[in-house]
Motif scaffolding. Structure first.
Motif, PDB file in Angstrom:
ATOM      1  N   ARG A 202       9.310  -7.627   1.653  1.00 36.76           N
ATOM      2  CA  ARG A 202       8.416  -8.399   2.633  1.00 36.76           C
ATOM      3  C   ARG A 202       8.524  -7.748   3.879  1.00 36.76           C
ATOM      4  O   ARG A 202       7.742  -7.758   4.795  1.00 36.76           O
TER       5      ARG A 202
ATOM      6  N   ARG B 150      -5.579   0.210  -1.678  1.00 36.76           N
ATOM      7  CA  ARG B 150      -5.327  -0.961  -2.470  1.00 36.76           C
ATOM      8  C   ARG B 150      -6.768  -1.696  -2.779  1.00 36.76           C
ATOM      9  O   ARG B 150      -6.794  -2.154  -4.004  1.00 36.76           O
ATOM     10  N   ARG B 151      -7.241  -2.114  -1.677  1.00 36.12           N
ATOM     11  CA  ARG B 151      -8.098  -3.026  -1.915  1.00 36.12           C
ATOM     12  C   ARG B 151      -9.368  -2.473  -2.646  1.00 36.12           C
ATOM     13  O   ARG B 151     -10.167  -3.183  -3.498  1.00 36.12           O
TER      14      ARG B 151
ATOM     15  N   SER C 228      -8.394  -3.475  -6.105  1.00 38.23           N
ATOM     16  CA  SER C 228      -8.016  -4.866  -6.512  1.00 38.23           C
ATOM     17  C   SER C 228      -9.161  -5.676  -7.026  1.00 38.23           C
ATOM     18  O   SER C 228      -8.881  -6.628  -7.917  1.00 38.23           O
TER      19      SER C 228
ATOM     20  N   GLY D 119       7.411 -10.267  -3.853  1.00 38.24           N
ATOM     21  CA  GLY D 119       6.302 -10.427  -3.027  1.00 38.24           C
ATOM     22  C   GLY D 119       6.059  -9.203  -1.990  1.00 38.24           C
ATOM     23  O   GLY D 119       6.633  -8.282  -2.147  1.00 38.24           O
ATOM     24  N   GLY D 120       5.078  -9.434  -0.982  1.00 34.92           N
ATOM     25  CA  GLY D 120       4.803  -8.375  -0.171  1.00 34.92           C
ATOM     26  C   GLY D 120       3.516  -7.519  -0.643  1.00 34.92           C
ATOM     27  O   GLY D 120       3.067  -7.622  -1.633  1.00 34.92           O
ATOM     28  N   ILE D 121       3.471  -6.504   0.036  1.00 34.24           N
ATOM     29  CA  ILE D 121       2.288  -5.596   0.145  1.00 34.24           C
ATOM     30  C   ILE D 121       2.132  -4.875  -1.156  1.00 34.24           C
ATOM     31  O   ILE D 121       1.017  -4.310  -1.646  1.00 34.24           O
TER      32      ILE D 121
ATOM     33  N   HIS E 110       3.343  -6.003  -4.210  1.00 31.47           N
ATOM     34  CA  HIS E 110       3.298  -6.868  -5.240  1.00 31.47           C
ATOM     35  C   HIS E 110       2.350  -6.240  -6.555  1.00 31.47           C
ATOM     36  O   HIS E 110       1.270  -5.883  -6.163  1.00 31.47           O
ATOM     37  N   CYS E 111       2.791  -6.345  -7.837  1.00 32.72           N
ATOM     38  CA  CYS E 111       2.115  -5.973  -8.960  1.00 32.72           C
ATOM     39  C   CYS E 111       0.659  -6.141  -9.000  1.00 32.72           C
ATOM     40  O   CYS E 111       0.392  -7.306  -9.166  1.00 32.72           O
ATOM     41  N   LEU E 112      -0.077  -5.086  -8.818  1.00 32.09           N
ATOM     42  CA  LEU E 112      -1.670  -5.451  -8.748  1.00 32.09           C
ATOM     43  C   LEU E 112      -2.013  -5.967 -10.251  1.00 32.09           C
ATOM     44  O   LEU E 112      -3.107  -6.674 -10.351  1.00 32.09           O
TER      45      LEU E 112
ATOM     46  N   ASN F 141      -0.536  -7.670 -12.140  1.00 28.88           N
ATOM     47  CA  ASN F 141       0.398  -9.059 -13.030  1.00 28.88           C
ATOM     48  C   ASN F 141      -0.419  -9.849 -13.639  1.00 28.88           C
ATOM     49  O   ASN F 141       0.016 -10.298 -14.681  1.00 28.88           O
ATOM     50  N   GLN F 142      -1.522 -10.417 -13.335  1.00 26.92           N
ATOM     51  CA  GLN F 142      -2.432 -11.084 -14.268  1.00 26.92           C
ATOM     52  C   GLN F 142      -2.813 -10.448 -15.606  1.00 26.92           C
ATOM     53  O   GLN F 142      -2.997 -11.060 -16.599  1.00 26.92           O
TER      54      GLN F 142
ATOM     55  N   ARG G  90       0.025 -10.475 -17.830  1.00 26.57           N
ATOM     56  CA  ARG G  90       0.328 -11.778 -18.618  1.00 26.57           C
ATOM     57  C   ARG G  90      -0.498 -12.052 -19.584  1.00 26.57           C
ATOM     58  O   ARG G  90      -0.378 -12.701 -20.503  1.00 26.57           O
TER      59      ARG G  90
ATOM     60  N   SER H 197      -3.996  -9.068   0.247  1.00 24.07           N
ATOM     61  CA  SER H 197      -4.026  -7.763  -0.421  1.00 24.07           C
ATOM     62  C   SER H 197      -4.961  -8.096  -1.525  1.00 24.07           C
ATOM     63  O   SER H 197      -5.018  -7.452  -2.507  1.00 24.07           O
ATOM     64  N   SER H 198      -5.736  -9.322  -1.744  1.00 16.68           N
ATOM     65  CA  SER H 198      -6.870  -9.512  -2.657  1.00 16.68           C
ATOM     66  C   SER H 198      -6.164  -9.616  -4.076  1.00 16.68           C
ATOM     67  O   SER H 198      -6.742  -9.336  -5.114  1.00 16.68           O
ATOM     68  N   LEU H 199      -4.985 -10.036  -4.215  1.00 15.99           N
ATOM     69  CA  LEU H 199      -4.661 -10.308  -5.534  1.00 15.99           C
ATOM     70  C   LEU H 199      -5.120 -11.447  -6.284  1.00 15.99           C
ATOM     71  O   LEU H 199      -5.223 -11.238  -7.647  1.00 15.99           O
TER      72      LEU H 199
ATOM     73  N   ASP I 174     -16.110  -7.068  -4.098  1.00 19.03           N
ATOM     74  CA  ASP I 174     -15.747  -6.076  -2.946  1.00 19.03           C
ATOM     75  C   ASP I 174     -14.372  -6.101  -2.598  1.00 19.03           C
ATOM     76  O   ASP I 174     -13.924  -5.439  -1.828  1.00 19.03           O
ATOM     77  N   GLY I 175     -13.558  -6.996  -3.390  1.00 16.95           N
ATOM     78  CA  GLY I 175     -12.051  -6.979  -3.110  1.00 16.95           C
ATOM     79  C   GLY I 175     -11.892  -8.006  -1.870  1.00 16.95           C
ATOM     80  O   GLY I 175     -10.495  -7.844  -1.527  1.00 16.95           O
TER      81      GLY I 175
ATOM     82  N   CYS J 154       0.933 -16.975  -2.703  1.00 18.73           N
ATOM     83  CA  CYS J 154       0.549 -15.641  -1.795  1.00 18.73           C
ATOM     84  C   CYS J 154       1.653 -14.796  -1.811  1.00 18.73           C
ATOM     85  O   CYS J 154       2.593 -15.057  -0.862  1.00 18.73           O
ATOM     86  N   PRO J 155       1.759 -13.568  -2.146  1.00 20.05           N
ATOM     87  CA  PRO J 155       2.843 -12.589  -2.040  1.00 20.05           C
ATOM     88  C   PRO J 155       2.787 -11.956  -0.690  1.00 20.05           C
ATOM     89  O   PRO J 155       3.992 -11.602  -0.358  1.00 20.05           O
ATOM     90  N   THR J 156       1.796 -11.922  -0.132  1.00 21.41           N
ATOM     91  CA  THR J 156       1.725 -11.309   1.334  1.00 21.41           C
ATOM     92  C   THR J 156       1.991 -12.504   2.466  1.00 21.41           C
ATOM     93  O   THR J 156       1.979 -11.941   3.654  1.00 21.41           O
TER      94      THR J 156
END
Lengths: 428, 63
Positions: free
Chosen positions: A77, A116-117, A120, A368-370, A372-374, A376-377, A380, B11-13, B29-30, B54-56
């Motif tokens: 984090r 990353r966005r 995502s 957690g933090g920036i 974090h596994c994109l 993950n879902q 799962r 971070s849009s997860l 658009d994320g 929320c991880p962030t």
């Protein structure tokens, strides 16, 4: 010598061994004995450089080992203090390889945030729901192909194929390239593994593998420019960051990251999950009693149990402190995920597989933090789909003999693992 | 109760969306949209769970 380098040189190394090839070629249980001692007595400890078959690095003075759950979460984090841009594995990799394979995982804000966005949107809950039929169809197809055989190498015929088909569907990689790419992607984390390397010189093989993946990526990028499709690659080709298109090199780099992070993680969780279901029949019986109701919870424990990624590294941006340790600018800080997932102050009886464990704050997808596994879902959903399919159609499937584990300090890898089951009767 | 989003941290997860899809939505658009920034009081526990997921640390609850 800089002040930072002098401070590092003066610092004594911890007596526990986390750096030898022998440590990383042992079993998770062997490593846990060392982690348990560090968690208890020396949660943030300084170690000699990790041994590595790749190249000598005279500037590498060692690393901090972060063993406790709470400290790992804190490091992930504090992304301003602990950077990813200088690499995310123990070794200081040549920049060319960093660029080619690590994509935005080895990037810091502000660029990380923007890039990353872009990706995502392919991993949102809505998007996952849209492709869930596809994920289930891939699981069915994999079990269809083995169901009549009675005995197979689970890694080659199940674990490797689950993420390969799903991530390739998402990115837009046609069938004929899938096996090549999934195979080549293994070298990024597997170059320390003799079984995989087959005598090849690591750096040469790594560069060769990078070139193969790059070649395929480049070909597909050109195709998508000419003829856009509804896939992630097209999204990358069309995307803009700060008003500029991504370069081909950047797209290739994200492609490499998606292939490595997408394939080599879920592959390991699937294998370790199958082994756990074999070793703990009571747990398996509990799950099978209510597959749909209990699978979500069970998947969390399988992912904790597997800890598919064992380490990630950061680099200190400045002089700072972590749980009492005085960290100097430029120090490598390595987080030990299997250790945090076994932290007895967080998990009751961490040594027991408990598929009903709840809450289960494992860090297998990150603390957690920036970063974090994109996926993950996605991970799962894939694990739930494949285990539902296996346990329903091949109810007596079990591992026979011992799995052949891979060597290395990054992926908790299984190279081969035989399973046996009563062949499914063909539908009349 | 008011849901506050710090979009510089998001971070849009979509971990929040998987908890409460009628309150949070990551668009194609994320970008995350809070569809209902003042959910009813009886949903507080669920909102706290979404915020914690929320991880962030991009979400918080005021009031």
């Amino acid at each position: 010598m800089s002040r930072s380098a002098e401070e590092r040189a003066a610092r004594p190394y911890d007596p526990a061994d986390l750096s030898s090839l022998a440590f990383w070629s042992g079993t998770a249980a062997d490593r846990e004995r060392v982690f348990a001692e560090l968690r208890r007595d020396r949660p943030v400890s300084w170690h000699r450089p990790v041994e590595n078959g790749l190249f000598e690095d005279p500037n590498d003075q060692g690393f901090w080992a972060v063993a406790r759950h709470a400290d790992l979460v804190e490091v992930t984090r504090r992304h301003d203090d602990f950077l990813s841009g200088q690499g995310i594995v123990f070794e200081s990799m040549p920049q060319e390889l960093l660029d080619a394979g690590q994509g935005f995982i080895a990037m810091d804000p502000p660029r990380h945030t923007k890039v990353r966005r872009l990706l995502s949107s392919a991993f949102t809950p809505k998007q996952m729901a849209r492709i869930s039929d596809r994920i289930e169809a891939n699981a069915r197809r994999i079990v269809d192909d083995i169901a009549h055989k009675g005995e197979v190498d689970f890694v080659a015929e199940v674990s490797a194929l689950v993420p390969m088909h799903n991530i390739c569907d998402m990115v837009g990689i046609p069938e004929q390239h899938r096996r090549t790419i999934a195979h080549e992607a293994q070298f990024a984390g597997g170059w320390r593994d003799e079984d995989l390397m087959q005598g090849a010189e690591p750096l040469t093989r790594l560069v060769q593998s990078t070139h193969t993946v790059r070649g395929i990526a480049q070909e597909l990028i050109t195709e998508r420019r000419a003829e856009p499709q509804d896939d992630l690659l097209t999204a990358l080709v069309q995307a803009e960051v700060d008003g500029e298109r991504l370069t081909d090199d950047e797209i290739v780099s994200f492609f490499g990251l998606l292939m490595i992070a997408g394939n080599d993680t879920t592959r390991q969780s699937t294998s370790h999950g199958m082994k756990a279901l074999t070793d703990y029949p009571d747990q398996r019986a509990w799950l099978v009693e209510d597959l749909d109701g209990r699978m979500g919870c069970a998947v969390e424990e399988i992912v904790r149990w597997a800890s598919p990624i064992m380490t990630f590294r950061r680099t200190a941006a400045r002089d700072t402190e972590l749980n009492g340790a005085r960290i100097t600018e430029g120090d490598k800080v390595v987080m030990f995920y299997a250790s945090a997932n076994w932290d007895e102050t967080v998990f009751e009886h961490p040594e027991r597989l408990d598929l009903s464990r709840s809450p289960n704050p494992h860090v297998s997808f990150g603390g957690g933090g920036i970063h974090h596994c994109l996926g993950n879902q996605l991970a799962r959903r894939q694990l739930a789909a494949i285990f539902r399919e296996l346990l329903t159609r091949l109810p007596d499937i079990e591992v026979v003999g011992e799995p052949v584990l891979s060597n290395g300090n990054f992926f908790h890898g299984v190279n081969r693992m035989q399973v046996r089951f009563t062949p499914e009767r063909r539908a009349a | 109760m008011r849901i506050v989003l710090d979009s510089t941290k998001c971070s849009s997860l979509g971990m929040c969306e998987s908890v409460a899809p009628d309150v949070f939505e990551v668009g194609d658009d994320g970008a995350l949209t809070v569809l209902d920034s003042t959910p009813p009081e009886h949903r507080r526990a669920e909102m706290e769970q979404a915020v914690a997921a929320c991880p962030t640390g991009a979400l918080s609850i005021e009031g």
